[in-house]
Design an enzyme around this catalytic site. Sequence first.
Site, PDB file in Angstrom:
ATOM      1  N   ARG A 147      63.982 -20.450  17.211  1.00 18.95           N
ATOM      2  CA  ARG A 147      63.492 -19.440  16.272  1.00 18.95           C
ATOM      3  C   ARG A 147      64.112 -19.722  14.902  1.00 18.95           C
ATOM      4  NH1 ARG A 147      65.146 -16.444  20.947  1.00 18.95           N
ATOM      5  NH2 ARG A 147      63.400 -15.413  22.009  1.00 18.95           N
ATOM      6  N   LYS A 171      68.107 -13.902  20.772  1.00 17.58           N
ATOM      7  CA  LYS A 171      67.936 -12.456  20.697  1.00 17.58           C
ATOM      8  C   LYS A 171      68.846 -11.767  21.708  1.00 17.58           C
ATOM      9  CE  LYS A 171      63.216 -12.060  18.939  1.00 17.58           C
ATOM     10  NZ  LYS A 171      61.857 -11.553  19.204  1.00 17.58           N
ATOM     11  N   HIS A 240      57.724 -20.624  12.852  1.00 20.70           N
ATOM     12  CA  HIS A 240      57.413 -20.236  14.227  1.00 20.70           C
ATOM     13  C   HIS A 240      56.273 -21.073  14.811  1.00 20.70           C
ATOM     14  CE1 HIS A 240      59.210 -17.328  16.885  1.00 20.70           C
ATOM     15  NE2 HIS A 240      58.046 -17.033  17.415  1.00 20.70           N
ATOM     16  N   ARG A 243      57.667 -23.621  17.045  1.00 16.32           N
ATOM     17  CA  ARG A 243      58.064 -23.071  18.352  1.00 16.32           C
ATOM     18  C   ARG A 243      56.842 -22.935  19.268  1.00 16.32           C
ATOM     19  NH1 ARG A 243      62.173 -19.925  20.937  1.00 16.32           N
ATOM     20  NH2 ARG A 243      61.418 -17.969  21.865  1.00 16.32           N
ATOM     21  N   HIS A 266      63.098 -16.595  26.643  1.00 16.58           N
ATOM     22  CA  HIS A 266      62.350 -15.363  26.888  1.00 16.58           C
ATOM     23  C   HIS A 266      62.978 -14.598  28.050  1.00 16.58           C
ATOM     24  CE1 HIS A 266      58.369 -16.994  24.990  1.00 16.58           C
ATOM     25  NE2 HIS A 266      59.185 -16.499  24.091  1.00 16.58           N
ATOM     26  N   TYR A 275      51.285 -18.772  26.581  1.00 14.55           N
ATOM     27  CA  TYR A 275      51.022 -20.197  26.355  1.00 14.55           C
ATOM     28  C   TYR A 275      50.103 -20.788  27.416  1.00 14.55           C
ATOM     29  CZ  TYR A 275      54.606 -19.611  22.866  1.00 14.55           C
ATOM     30  OH  TYR A 275      55.313 -19.155  21.772  1.00 14.55           O
TER      31      TYR A 275
END
Length: 289
Positions: A147, A171, A240, A243, A266, A275
């Site tokens: 990210r 995150k 992004h 990514r 994730h 995806y």
Amino acid sequence: MPDRALIDAYLAHLSQERRLSPHTASNYSRDLRALADFAERADLVHWKSLDSQHVRLFAARSHAGGLSPRSVQRRLSAVRGFFNYLLRERQVTNNPAIDVRAPKAARRLPGTLDVDQINHLLDIRPDDPLSIRDRAIMELFYSSGLRLDELVTLDTGQLDLADRTVRVLGKGRKTRIVPVGRKADEALRAWLKTRGTMAASDENAVFVGRNGTRLKHRAVQSRIAYWARRKGLPGHVHPHLFRHSFATHLLESSKDLRGVQELLGHADISTTQIYTHLDFAHLARTYDA
């Protein structure tokens, strides 16, 4: 009126303890102040007076006022998080937002660059410190699926080029270790040899700007847009996009959804599953052609 100081305390908690990005913290601040305005208009004196019906009405009015379903989802997420904080601080006895759902949003597929476009964009002949740095940035984005915030906050101690890995703080302050591809490794080694001519003596950041300090988010966005224009790529090319392209190309070649989930960091595999839809859309376009 409800105590707005509690909103400030919660936002401080988000930035100091949970290390949310400034962008997310800014959105949450705007959402919670909108909630406070709504509570005032409803003549609610305390936060504990807010019930689930109030939250549903708040969400409905936000949507009617022009907010997209995705923005209403984020707004409700902010409210849920805020009331969880109030529960912890014993300011309320329940979370009225816990079962309130936002309008269903149409699922948008993220944009990607195809392999040829990526190769064209990364085909840079670096002849000065900035182009050497920019190539290393873009190679690392595509190689490791970072990210923007993860790349900007990267320190030299997090790179292990002997092992060709990078340790990333993602995150929710979750750490993951991801591989660095051969071309990204070469680009990073070239940049680290040059970095000393730009970086301040006490700067730990991997990527620095002309002033010798850590590169800012906006500067990275601007440089990627610059190279995309120079290479004649259509549309808006942003960090992004690397990514998304990394995840899509990896999934196309490996079919390992769990592996891609781990590399992207994730928490929920349903986030990664977008995806698989993208892979199918690519296949459908190929079939139509």
